[in-house]
Design a protein around this motif. Structure first.
Motif, PDB file in Angstrom:
ATOM      1  N   ILE A 152       0.836  -1.204   0.000  1.00 57.89           N
ATOM      2  CA  ILE A 152       0.000   0.000   0.000  1.00 57.89           C
ATOM      3  C   ILE A 152       0.865   1.246   0.000  1.00 57.89           C
ATOM      4  N   LEU A 153       1.876   1.276   0.853  1.00 61.29           N
ATOM      5  CA  LEU A 153       2.776   2.436   0.930  1.00 61.29           C
ATOM      6  C   LEU A 153       3.514   2.642  -0.390  1.00 61.29           C
ATOM      7  N   SER A 154       3.908   1.554  -1.026  1.00 62.48           N
ATOM      8  CA  SER A 154       4.602   1.640  -2.312  1.00 62.48           C
ATOM      9  C   SER A 154       3.701   2.245  -3.379  1.00 62.48           C
ATOM     10  N   ASP A 155       2.432   1.804  -3.418  1.00 54.75           N
ATOM     11  CA  ASP A 155       1.493   2.326  -4.414  1.00 54.75           C
ATOM     12  C   ASP A 155       1.120   3.779  -4.132  1.00 54.75           C
ATOM     13  N   GLN A 156       1.070   4.146  -2.863  1.00 54.86           N
ATOM     14  CA  GLN A 156       0.809   5.541  -2.522  1.00 54.86           C
ATOM     15  C   GLN A 156       1.923   6.442  -3.055  1.00 54.86           C
ATOM     16  N   LYS A 157       3.142   5.990  -2.906  1.00 56.69           N
ATOM     17  CA  LYS A 157       4.281   6.757  -3.397  1.00 56.69           C
ATOM     18  C   LYS A 157       4.290   6.823  -4.917  1.00 56.69           C
ATOM     19  N   LYS A 158       3.931   5.713  -5.566  1.00 58.28           N
ATOM     20  CA  LYS A 158       3.970   5.625  -7.030  1.00 58.28           C
ATOM     21  C   LYS A 158       2.878   6.477  -7.682  1.00 58.28           C
ATOM     22  N   THR A 159       1.692   6.491  -7.092  1.00 59.73           N
ATOM     23  CA  THR A 159       0.546   7.149  -7.730  1.00 59.73           C
ATOM     24  C   THR A 159       0.232   8.532  -7.179  1.00 59.73           C
ATOM     25  N   GLY A 160       0.662   8.819  -5.958  1.00 62.44           N
ATOM     26  CA  GLY A 160       0.296  10.086  -5.333  1.00 62.44           C
ATOM     27  C   GLY A 160      -1.104  10.082  -4.752  1.00 62.44           C
ATOM     28  N   LEU A 161      -1.752   8.902  -4.724  1.00 64.08           N
ATOM     29  CA  LEU A 161      -3.093   8.763  -4.156  1.00 64.08           C
ATOM     30  C   LEU A 161      -3.008   8.051  -2.815  1.00 64.08           C
ATOM     31  N   ASN A 162      -4.015   8.271  -1.978  1.00 59.57           N
ATOM     32  CA  ASN A 162      -4.027   7.524  -0.714  1.00 59.57           C
ATOM     33  C   ASN A 162      -4.640   6.144  -0.876  1.00 59.57           C
ATOM     34  N   GLU A 163      -5.430   5.956  -1.941  1.00 65.80           N
ATOM     35  CA  GLU A 163      -5.998   4.632  -2.244  1.00 65.80           C
ATOM     36  C   GLU A 163      -6.362   4.549  -3.723  1.00 65.80           C
ATOM     37  N   ALA A 164      -6.996   3.453  -4.112  1.00 66.14           N
ATOM     38  CA  ALA A 164      -7.210   3.156  -5.539  1.00 66.14           C
ATOM     39  C   ALA A 164      -8.397   3.875  -6.148  1.00 66.14           C
ATOM     40  N   VAL A 165      -8.798   5.005  -5.581  1.00 63.26           N
ATOM     41  CA  VAL A 165      -9.880   5.793  -6.165  1.00 63.26           C
ATOM     42  C   VAL A 165      -9.670   7.259  -5.813  1.00 63.26           C
ATOM     43  N   TRP A 166      -9.940   8.117  -6.791  1.00 63.83           N
ATOM     44  CA  TRP A 166      -9.955   9.570  -6.581  1.00 63.83           C
ATOM     45  C   TRP A 166     -11.396  10.005  -6.530  1.00 63.83           C
ATOM     46  N   THR A 167     -11.754  10.763  -5.502  1.00 66.72           N
ATOM     47  CA  THR A 167     -13.116  11.284  -5.401  1.00 66.72           C
ATOM     48  C   THR A 167     -13.064  12.791  -5.211  1.00 66.72           C
ATOM     49  N   GLY A 168     -14.043  13.480  -5.754  1.00 65.99           N
ATOM     50  CA  GLY A 168     -14.076  14.927  -5.619  1.00 65.99           C
ATOM     51  C   GLY A 168     -15.234  15.530  -6.397  1.00 65.99           C
ATOM     52  N   GLU A 169     -15.262  16.849  -6.432  1.00 61.78           N
ATOM     53  CA  GLU A 169     -16.278  17.548  -7.216  1.00 61.78           C
ATOM     54  C   GLU A 169     -15.589  18.567  -8.113  1.00 61.78           C
ATOM     55  N   GLY A 170     -16.299  18.939  -9.162  1.00 62.07           N
ATOM     56  CA  GLY A 170     -15.747  19.905 -10.092  1.00 62.07           C
ATOM     57  C   GLY A 170     -16.783  20.273 -11.141  1.00 62.07           C
ATOM     58  N   VAL A 171     -16.326  21.003 -12.153  1.00 57.79           N
ATOM     59  CA  VAL A 171     -17.220  21.473 -13.206  1.00 57.79           C
ATOM     60  C   VAL A 171     -16.945  20.708 -14.492  1.00 57.79           C
ATOM     61  N   SER A 213      -6.421   1.832 -11.801  1.00 59.66           N
ATOM     62  CA  SER A 213      -5.933   0.452 -11.889  1.00 59.66           C
ATOM     63  C   SER A 213      -4.437   0.325 -11.613  1.00 59.66           C
ATOM     64  N   THR A 214      -3.721   1.460 -11.517  1.00 59.25           N
ATOM     65  CA  THR A 214      -2.291   1.386 -11.196  1.00 59.25           C
ATOM     66  C   THR A 214      -2.055   1.258  -9.695  1.00 59.25           C
ATOM     67  N   PHE A 215      -3.115   1.355  -8.903  1.00 61.78           N
ATOM     68  CA  PHE A 215      -3.030   1.193  -7.448  1.00 61.78           C
ATOM     69  C   PHE A 215      -3.704  -0.119  -7.079  1.00 61.78           C
ATOM     70  N   ARG A 216      -2.889  -1.142  -6.793  1.00 65.62           N
ATOM     71  CA  ARG A 216      -3.420  -2.467  -6.428  1.00 65.62           C
ATOM     72  C   ARG A 216      -4.472  -2.952  -7.420  1.00 65.62           C
ATOM     73  N   MET A 217      -4.238  -2.696  -8.708  1.00 61.43           N
ATOM     74  CA  MET A 217      -5.146  -3.106  -9.784  1.00 61.43           C
ATOM     75  C   MET A 217      -6.566  -2.591  -9.557  1.00 61.43           C
ATOM     76  N   GLY A 218      -6.675  -1.417  -8.917  1.00 63.55           N
ATOM     77  CA  GLY A 218      -7.989  -0.825  -8.688  1.00 63.55           C
ATOM     78  C   GLY A 218      -8.873  -1.651  -7.778  1.00 63.55           C
ATOM     79  N   SER A 219      -8.288  -2.560  -7.006  1.00 64.88           N
ATOM     80  CA  SER A 219      -9.102  -3.432  -6.160  1.00 64.88           C
ATOM     81  C   SER A 219      -9.801  -2.625  -5.064  1.00 64.88           C
ATOM     82  N   MET A 220     -10.963  -3.123  -4.636  1.00 59.22           N
ATOM     83  CA  MET A 220     -11.795  -2.399  -3.680  1.00 59.22           C
ATOM     84  C   MET A 220     -11.618  -2.948  -2.278  1.00 59.22           C
ATOM     85  N   GLY A 221     -10.964  -2.158  -1.444  1.00 59.08           N
ATOM     86  CA  GLY A 221     -10.845  -2.463  -0.033  1.00 59.08           C
ATOM     87  C   GLY A 221     -11.736  -1.531   0.768  1.00 59.08           C
ATOM     88  N   SER A 222     -11.528  -1.481   2.080  1.00 61.79           N
ATOM     89  CA  SER A 222     -12.377  -0.686   2.957  1.00 61.79           C
ATOM     90  C   SER A 222     -12.321   0.805   2.645  1.00 61.79           C
TER      91      SER A 222
END
Length: 287
Positions: A98-117, A130-139
């Motif tokens: 998990i720590l390795s993928d966080q460093k590689k992607t700049g995300l805290n987990e395998a999904v980005w959430t937010g709002e915008g226009v 999908s570059t973070f743990r193959m986009g797998s769904m954890g907690s």
């Protein structure tokens, strides 16, 4: 003959070293298309929204690339970047990965959430990576998506979810499977509030993700040739004991069978989503 001449005159000779063939093309300049096998300038593929100009192959996008193709920079906000994944089952090496993928992607987990226009409409967006743990769904992935849905419900906004996942994350066991129900309940509340949910399935969308929120859109879209399904092709063939069609589990196959509303090319995705959002918000639509 030359060796004999050198030996007669007691002249030492040396073998000429082989010339090393160096790669004259710097790494990253060229990219080979996995579909048509043609070598193309990476900058040309990137300028084409990561679609092969030769054969139209859609390269996978990470979350940051996908956000850049959809939302305006102004007014863009990301959610829940502080949530951290734990190791409830004490699975060997899981925390380090998990720590390795966080460093590689700049995300805290395998999904980005937010709002915008999106063009002129405010939307909530969740984009699996999908570059973070193959986009797998954890907690944490399930929690981030659920919170995004609840935010959209509270603020009366449409939500768009882009899926790209290998399914529920086995390192978290039943806790990952619980996210299927949690996200689905949140979407049901969003729907009861009369709000729009658009699901966009990209390559690949499989396992528990395909069996839960990915298939619950008011409108279900997909990118061309995306792999979409629950179990793998080989498992299904061994179970039913028959050969499956070559295009089985592709976006086009699912569209033909009525499981998708449309297959949308990446070049048209932003405008299509914008029109759908405005159509359901009773604004004037320009097709």
């Amino acid at each position: 003959m030359i060796r004999e001449l050198f030996a007669k005159n007691k002249v030492k000779y040396a073998t000429i070293p082989k010339k090393e063939h160096k790669n004259d093309v710097p790494e990253g300049i060229m990219t080979k298309c996995p579909s048509c096998k043609k070598n193309l300038f990476t900058k040309d593929i990137e300028a084409n929204l990561w679609v092969c100009p030769n054969c139209d192959h859609h390269y996978p996008l990470n979350a940051k690339q996908r956000v850049a193709t959809l939302l305006k920079v102004e007014g863009q906000t990301s959610f829940d970047n502080d949530l951290q994944t734990t190791n409830p089952l004490e699975f060997p090496g899981y925390t380090e990965k998990i720590l390795s993928d966080q460093k590689k992607t700049g995300l805290n987990e395998a999904v980005w959430t937010g709002e915008g226009v999106l063009e002129e409409s405010k939307v909530v967006v969740a984009i699996m990576d999908s570059t973070f743990r193959m986009g797998s769904m954890g907690s944490v992935v399930g929690e981030k998506i659920t919170r995004a849905i609840e935010y959209a419900t509270k603020h009366q906004l449409p939500i768009i979810i882009f899926t790209a996942s290998g399914g529920a994350r086995m390192q978290e066991g039943v806790l990952s499977l619980m996210q299927m129900a949690k996200t689905s309940v949140a979407l049901n509340a969003h729907r009861r509030a009369g709000l729009l949910f658009i699901s966009v399935m990209t390559h690949p969308t499989t396992g528990g993700v395909s069996a839960s929120f990915a298939s619950l859109g008011d409108i279900n879209l997909a990118e061309p040739k995306a792999l979409i399904g629950f179990a793998g092709r080989r498992v299904i063939e061994q179970t039913v004991r028959e050969k499956l069609p070559e295009d089985f589990q592709t976006a086009e196959f699912l569209l033909e069978k009525g499981q998708l509303d449309a297959v949308v090319h990446r070049h048209q995705m932003k405008h299509t989503l914008s029109n759908l959002v405005r159509l359901h918000s009773k604004e004037e639509v320009q097709w």
